[in-house]
Motif scaffolding. Sequence first.
Motif: not given
Lengths: 348, 293
Positions: A96-97, A112-114, A117-118, A148-149
């Motif tokens: 989803n993210m 993967d990193a983002r 982190e979120a 969103a982020i």
Amino acid sequence: MSDVRLEGVRKVYAGGVEAVKGVSLDIADGQFCVLVGPSGCGKSTLLRMVAGLETISGGTCAIDGRVVNEIEPAERDIAMVFQNYALYPHMSVYDNMAYGLRNRGTPKDEIDARVKEAARILEVEPFLQRKPKALSGGQRQRVAMGRAIVRKPKVFLFDEPLSNLDAKLRIQMRVEIKKLQRALKTTSIYVTHDQLEAMTLADQLVVMNKGQVEQAGAPLELYEKPQTVFVAGFIGAPPMNLVTVPESGLPGLTLPERPPGPVVLGVRPEHLHEDGASPFGLAIEIVVTAVEAVGAETYLYGALNGDGPELIVRVAGRATHVPGQRLTATAAPDQLHFFNPQTGKRIG
Amino acid sequence: MEKRVVFHGKLLPFLLLAPQLLVTLIFFYLPAGQAVWQSFLVQDAFGLSTEFVWFENYQILFSKADYYRTMLTTAIFSSLVAFFSLSIALLFAVQADKHIKFATGYKTLLIWPYAVAPAIAGVLWLFMFQPSLGLVSQSIRAAGFEWNPLLNQNHAMALVVMAATWKQISYNFLFFLAGLQAIPKSVIEAAAIDGATPMRRFWTIIFPLLSPTTFFLLVVNIVYVFFDTFGIIDAATQGGPAKGTETLVYKVFSDGKSGGDLGGSAAQSVVLMVIVIALTAIQFRYVERKVQY
């Protein structure tokens, strides 16, 4: 830098209904702007026009100095959190993210990193492999925020994101959204019908009614100096007492200094005091009809002079009042608001 | 503590179930049982003597090459019809879901073919594609294509596939449209904001969310093609030319009624029943697992 500038934005539906009647707003970079108003006031439509989910019938919407009227939602570099979360039910939380990043061709290790982190920021790490249906309402809300982020958009758009949560969770999430926005410093537009949510979140509070902006400004500015009767009645809980006072005055109501002609007098329940020690600008005599004790304070409902309009008086702590009791309450001159009964606009 | 509501007394539930059970018993189990029984018998041409032969009918059936050919024909026919009727219906439903303005008229028109009886549909297509007189065949011939479903097996197959597909599109369309409308609009909007192109939105969001509908329709369509297309084939090609469009169900009919081989045709219908039951069971067991709910 990513400000949002609306100029005379209008929305006319095919049937001729004008949902938004010329709204102009400046939302500075990093600002948290809250649109608040009763249902049907056009706040959601306005937000959806900024998102690109509704076409703009008139006026312009510019994000970061670029007019986006004709630009697809995907190209506007915005992210939106929906009321019903709108998670993809067949994808895991992780997917989803990651979906928005994959669509944009972001390299795999960066996705993967983002996402991780979120997930860390929003504390959804343990659920990354789960499907949305296996999550609680609050967790789904976090995933929707995470979606969103991760994209690091120019603008966040929130469409009543907390209205599906229970009262306790709503307050908790409200605080978290505020903290998150402070930390990320992303320009945000937030739509709600809850005035308390609006007051606590907003840098700029925009009160809308019938497709128009009634007043925009800092929350406390709206509270202290409402420019219209509508804003006066909408901001603050319990709502401001609003009484139409004719030229000749009302029995039980003493008003030494007032504008000439008939006026709508506004005074907040928390500004009415029983002791009347301070130099008063208003004195009212009411007969108590109901007593509402909520713990830290008590609200006295009463009729002016026994048979006049209903007024609310806030008393700190516990009150000993009983229905039928007569009392006199006063308010200081600078706590009074006067409005033109015809136009609804503030006088002075 | 018992959470369900429990009704005491046995009579009422049995009475309420009785009509349904009776219908199933009389119209399914009884004929099916009779078919099984008959498949063990051999009757002479005049129906004067009947002999119990155990599995001889089946042995003969499976030793004949033309039975395998019919199976292959059925497989080709059913995959083509299922594929085309599902995909075209989905395409129509996606379009109808978009253009809400004329949706009612569009939907009504699309649903009409479903009200046409299979045999009539077969005749309809037969007339249109009749080599010498058919309206459509004339234009096909005028375009320089040697169209003749009466002689060419592939042309005949194309004809019945078209007719059977055309009939089934309405039904599939209705379910796909309902399925599409059940997908929350905000999910699609979220995908649009997430930068998915309309095509990508369809394949990554809409299609997976439609999979329960697609799965259901796949089962229904397979059963449809196996049994209900009989009327179309009978009216359009009668299994010809040279048995090029003879499906299993049509062979049951032609061997039993025209060929007079009741035992052999009963054996065929038992085999057909087993195939459909097996296909449905496989679909539920393996496909359903991958379906997203």
